[in-house]
Design a protein around this motif. Structure first.
Motif: not given
Length: 281
Positions: A172-182, A206-212
């Motif tokens: 398992l990893g995590v995908c962040a999103d700048t719009c979603h976080w804000y 270490d789980r942050l794998k992708v950033f939208h």
């Protein structure tokens, strides 16, 4: 090398079409759906011209692409048929991603539809335990959400709890999103370092794998998922450039999901090749 790309099409020739479109943007990575983003029957993955596409990627130094699973997947659903469909769809899309040789697949955790956050978290973990065997070759990435409706995964703590309940959490990893976080109330404009520390303390970097990468049509803490072109939204172009180039993101792929098909200019702006996209002048 900064890995920056966009959500591109698989029309007609599958992975080959995605690579060819990415070349026109001078992108170094990209993201695709291997079927309609609304789900439904998928074209045979064997018809995606994989080998030719992979060779073209090598020629143009395009690496670490991403697959996004359909929005229709809802592993938090209390409705048996919906949950079972989501389990089977994600399981199949993981296999399709692995066939293409892509190491990241992103999915939206789901919506609890009024059953409550605790129920939704446990239901998602139950779905992932049904799907994951531990033999996967791809990272299955939960995307952080914007806090709208009954969606699960808006807070780092919710993502961490899901992961803690999954047997094969090593996949398992995590995908962040700048719009979603804000929009969810994480002030990435003024406090990005602190937000990243919070992410590390709660989930682990270490789980942050992708950033939208998206600007936001709505204000800070709006709890709305409304993507905007870089520089036209409430986050702003300069803040997004600082985030994109931040050393803590390392070499993970950054993927644009902005509207209006302005990817080429946005990538040039992010790289510092132009002072501003034409739509900001």
């Amino acid at each position: 090398m900064l890995k920056i790309g966009a959500n591109v099409s698989i029309a007609k020739t599958g992975l080959l079409a995605a690579v060819q479109e990415s070349i026109t943007y001078d992108a170094s990575t990209f993201m695709i759906y291997t079927r309609s983003n609304r789900g439904g029957k998928a074209r045979p993955i064997e018809n995606f011209n994989r080998d030719e596409a992979l060779e073209l990627m090598k020629q143009h130094n395009i690496i670490d692409p991403v697959v996004h699973a359909p929005y229709l997947i809802n592993l938090a659903s209390p409705v048996a048929n919906t949950w079972e469909y989501g389990v089977e769809l994600l399981r199949e899309d993981i296999r399709r991603t692995e066939y293409l040789g892509i190491q990241y697949i992103v999915f939206h955790p789901g919506s609890h539809v009024g059953e409550g956050m605790e129920y939704g978290i446990k239901r998602i973990a139950e779905g992932l335990n049904e799907i994951l065997t531990g033999e996967e070759t791809t990272w299955v990435c939960l995307e952080t959400m914007a806090g709208d409706g009954s969606k699960v995964g808006n807070r780092f703590e919710e993502i961490a709890e899901i992961i803690s309940l999954v047997k094969h959490k090593e996949r398992l990893g995590v995908c962040a999103d700048t719009c979603h976080w804000y929009s969810a109330g994480y002030n990435i404009v003024n406090d990005f370092d602190a937000i990243m520390q919070q992410f590390d303390d709660t989930i682990g970097l270490d789980r942050l794998k992708v950033f939208h990468i998206n600007d936001s049509k709505t204000p800070f803490d709006s709890h709305k998922d409304r993507h905007e072109n870089i520089g036209l939204g409430s986050i702003g172009g300069e803040a997004l450039k600082r985030i994109i180039h931040h050393e803590l993101l390392g070499d993970i792929p950054r993927i644009l999901e902005t509207p209006e098909g302005r990817y080429k200019e946005e990538i040039q702006y992010i790289r510092g090749e132009i002072e501003a996209p034409s739509y900001l002048k």
